[in-house]
Design a protein around this motif. Sequence first.
Motif, short mmCIF file in Angstrom:
data_model
loop_
_atom_site.label_atom_id
_atom_site.label_comp_id
_atom_site.label_asym_id
_atom_site.label_seq_id
_atom_site.Cartn_x
_atom_site.Cartn_y
_atom_site.Cartn_z
N HIS A 39 -35.49 46.09 40.70
CA HIS A 39 -34.78 46.44 39.61
C HIS A 39 -34.47 45.01 38.53
O HIS A 39 -33.82 45.20 37.79
CB HIS A 39 -33.41 47.01 39.62
CG HIS A 39 -33.27 48.23 40.46
ND1 HIS A 39 -33.25 48.44 41.74
CD2 HIS A 39 -33.67 49.53 39.84
CE1 HIS A 39 -33.41 49.78 42.28
NE2 HIS A 39 -33.41 50.32 40.85
N PRO B 158 -28.96 43.61 39.29
CA PRO B 158 -27.83 44.38 39.33
C PRO B 158 -26.53 43.49 39.98
O PRO B 158 -26.69 42.89 40.84
CB PRO B 158 -27.99 45.36 39.97
CG PRO B 158 -29.54 45.67 40.39
CD PRO B 158 -30.12 44.10 40.10
N GLN C 241 -25.88 54.76 40.13
CA GLN C 241 -25.22 54.19 38.63
C GLN C 241 -24.46 55.50 37.79
O GLN C 241 -23.60 55.33 37.48
CB GLN C 241 -26.47 53.98 37.76
CG GLN C 241 -27.21 52.63 38.26
CD GLN C 241 -28.57 52.29 37.46
OE1 GLN C 241 -28.52 52.58 36.42
NE2 GLN C 241 -29.41 51.55 38.22
N HIS D 65 -28.65 50.51 43.83
CA HIS D 65 -28.73 50.44 42.46
C HIS D 65 -29.77 51.43 41.84
O HIS D 65 -30.38 51.48 40.72
CB HIS D 65 -29.09 49.02 41.98
CG HIS D 65 -27.74 47.99 41.85
ND1 HIS D 65 -27.49 47.47 43.16
CD2 HIS D 65 -26.84 47.80 40.97
CE1 HIS D 65 -26.53 46.90 42.57
NE2 HIS D 65 -26.06 47.18 41.74
N LYS E 116 -29.05 46.18 48.27
CA LYS E 116 -29.08 45.99 46.77
C LYS E 116 -29.83 46.95 46.19
O LYS E 116 -29.48 47.49 45.11
CB LYS E 116 -29.40 44.65 46.41
CG LYS E 116 -28.17 43.69 46.72
CD LYS E 116 -28.60 42.19 46.09
CE LYS E 116 -27.51 41.09 46.21
NZ LYS E 116 -27.82 39.88 45.73
#
Length: 350
Positions: free
Chosen positions: A20, A35, A127, A122, A118
Amino acid sequence: MKCHVSCELTADSLPKCLPHATLTINRQDATLHVPGNDYAFSGASAELILAIFNDINGMNTVESLSRKSGFELEDVINLLCYLRDESILIDMNRDNTGPLSGVQLVELVKSEVVFWRKHINHQPFWQSVHDGKCSERQIHGWGIEFYHYVDAANEYMANGVAYCRESIDIRQKIAAHYAEEADHGEIFLQGLMADGLPAKLVENANPLPSTRALINYLNEVAMESSLVYTAIFSLMQSDGDGFNKAGLTEYYSRLISLYPFAKGMFGAFLKHASIDAQLGHQSSIFENLYSNDEMVSSHEVKRTFATIRQLVNYFILYYEYIFEYYGDESSQLPRRAPRITDFISSANQR
């Protein structure tokens, strides 16, 4: 930029950045967005990260990054070490190192699962959950699938005990861990009942194929070896960040405020997490059993990392399909249990 801590990255390492992560350019500066945080680079560091960012995908060695970018190998390693120490990057070739002591393996696994958490946390599902954008069907669908996942401890954790081939002491500790989790499915069943979902319908509902796939994989791992099996809890058990009564209460209170129709369900999540916190589950059973000087073979080191990385894929699929299936307003909630007539009609059609 110098690396101020011990760094095991070498020319043969295969660095992989968080999927991401994105990079933006502002004149002579570069900002790495991940993030929850941003990292600013300027001067030579900005030039370097711009040159290698698109190739930090776990398929290029550090040596090839240096050669392709034209930067010195030492400079590339220093930058990558910094990113690794921030849990933005892992070495996909780390599993080829071995044998290792239990202490070394535990520390490497702990470092890697921070990265993968992580990545999991995310996904679009999370989200939407945290932004208050999920529908009632998606939230309660999640609760139903999570009930099946938690109650499946009576499958895979029981196998973890039955297939333990190590010492009696290790078997007893794995058994004690199972005993602590055996009845936790009931907590989520009660929470869903408080939100108006009949217990029998939830219990008899077929879990989604992705949920069943996750459970099946956990069963396979539980039958492989106790070391590899217990290693998965490094990923599955919560870490220490906010994993206390105050932090947990604040988190689930916020979710209840976003989704008041799921007060019972999120109350069950809070109760379960609080029990785990009281039992000390923020420190995984893997760490408790194997953080010692005993040597772990190269094969088991490789299998440990391969298993954790594959489990990440199963969890992502699990959350993706919850979001997709229950996002369809025509989906069943709870899903209907199979009937004998379903099989009879199928046989007649053939």
